[in-house]
Design an enzyme around this catalytic site. Sequence first.
Site, short mmCIF file in Angstrom:
data_model
loop_
_atom_site.label_atom_id
_atom_site.label_comp_id
_atom_site.label_asym_id
_atom_site.label_seq_id
_atom_site.Cartn_x
_atom_site.Cartn_y
_atom_site.Cartn_z
N GLU A 88 -24.27 -12.83 26.03
CA GLU A 88 -24.26 -11.69 25.14
C GLU A 88 -24.87 -12.47 23.52
OE1 GLU A 88 -20.33 -9.83 24.16
OE2 GLU A 88 -20.97 -9.86 22.12
N ARG A 92 -13.46 -17.58 14.40
CA ARG A 92 -12.61 -16.97 15.43
C ARG A 92 -12.09 -18.15 16.13
NH1 ARG A 92 -17.09 -12.63 18.18
NH2 ARG A 92 -17.29 -11.53 16.17
N ARG A 127 -25.35 -18.22 18.06
CA ARG A 127 -25.81 -18.15 19.37
C ARG A 127 -27.20 -17.96 20.00
NH1 ARG A 127 -22.03 -14.75 23.40
NH2 ARG A 127 -20.19 -16.33 23.23
N ARG A 184 -19.65 -21.00 22.14
CA ARG A 184 -18.50 -20.14 21.81
C ARG A 184 -17.88 -21.24 20.84
NH1 ARG A 184 -15.40 -16.25 24.71
NH2 ARG A 184 -16.81 -16.51 26.42
N SER A 207 -24.25 -6.97 19.93
CA SER A 207 -23.12 -5.93 20.28
C SER A 207 -23.24 -5.00 19.26
CB SER A 207 -21.75 -6.67 20.57
OG SER A 207 -20.70 -5.75 20.92
#
Length: 421
Positions: A346, A259, A386, A274, A349
């Site tokens: 988070e 990403r 994460r 991140r 998801s």
Amino acid sequence: MIDLRLLREDTDRVRASQAARGEDPSTVDTLLLAAERRRETVGRADTLRGEQKTIGKRVSQATPAERPALMTQAKELAAAVRSAVADEAAAEAALRQAQLAVPNVIEDGVPAGGEDDYVVVKEIGDKPTFAGFTPRDHVGLGRLLGAIDTERGAKVSGARFYFLTGQGALLQLALLNMAVAQAVETGFTTVITPTLVRPEVMGGTGYLGAHATEVYRLEADDLYLVGTSEVPLAGLHMDEILDLSAGPRRYAGWSSCYRREAGSYGKDTQGIIRVHQFDKVEMFSYCDPADAREEHDRMLAWEEQMLAKVELPYRVIETAAGDLGSSAARKYDCEAWIPTQGRYRELTSTSNCTTFQARRLNIRYRDTEGRPQFAATLNGTLATTRWLVAILENHQQADGSVAVPAALRPYLGGREVLQPQ
RNA sequence: GGAGGCUUCGCCUAGUCCGGUCUAUGGCGCCGCACUGCUAAUGCGGUUGGGGUUCACGCCCCUCCCGGGUUCAAAUCCCGGAGCCUCCGCCA
């Protein structure tokens, strides 16, 4: 891509969905007009083509004497067909454009609003209390354990890159392996996917819309690096008609994910919360649209099962309409407690994309009458890099060691504690 | 990187040289019906997908890898592209 029949028959629902997402409802009217215009042009072109075929046949059977007159007619018709077909193609293209501008219609009950308008569904587990010491953040713990090396990650690849080393690498493998084991037990097919995909697959999953800047593109080869194995798993059955009579087709994809994190400057610059590249085990399901809601609930339950195994305090939130991806009709996130941040972050998801992705990717199944229909697709996270953040921080001890949750130990060769190196 | 071959309605396949009843052949599979005490076998029929129109039966259009072109007319001819396969070279 939304169902044009739904659009025609229940326009207000689509408008309401757009409003809940905070998007321009006029795109709905543009789409309606484009659909109508397409129907008109198709009808006209079909009729003219029919006449052309008839006369073409007469030409082939005509006597030499009849021929010239017929040819004159045929030429005129050919010109008319050419122009009608051009109109049809233009209307077709306009419709496609209009369709791409309208995201999936949200499900009933999805909260309206943006990022901050989520609804907390539940909170599970007790937040840890660190008696007699101040907890270290995952960056400090990672350094102490020789598990995470962000300095050298930056040296080699730049900001938001890292090395997982020693216990850190083993911990990630253990976590992902545990996720795969659960998926296998649950009946998922394990898949190691390509991480470079063609434009039509990336576009079909809905990632080239508003968030296109998030995606890495390899210009020289016209390929995209996937941000999740959802993308190749959705592409897996592109242009196919699946047999779903025995229930949903479920895949657990293991892949690295990439990403760009464009527009997130200054957020989570420390550590591995991140990052540009991470690893993930992702659930993906193809099912009968009538079963999609139940399947969504199951996906959430499987995510929670994983969170229970690593003994993390977490909450489940339902994302508001404006924070859904363009493909999702409803989304739940599981967020784990991060002690040093004093908030939930988070970890998973799960999205119900209903038939939105399947329409774009042409993924169908046969209904009980044997007719092809678009399938529903759903996805959900089982584990990612994460998670290491939450595991390290929540299970840390005064001396900087980290207790390994019992369920994870078999995947770490029985190790019960990660020790400072 | 170079050379060659291939791509047709679920699968296999005929057709492409030489444009027009290709409204695409045959086999396998699948579905229905008939026949037989049951099964098997056999016979007959059906079976790509999408779109338009219709209350419906039906009718029409598109679809022979994709996109252009030639032509009154393209599975068929021309140009471009993609994918797959084989061989050679190079690299892991």
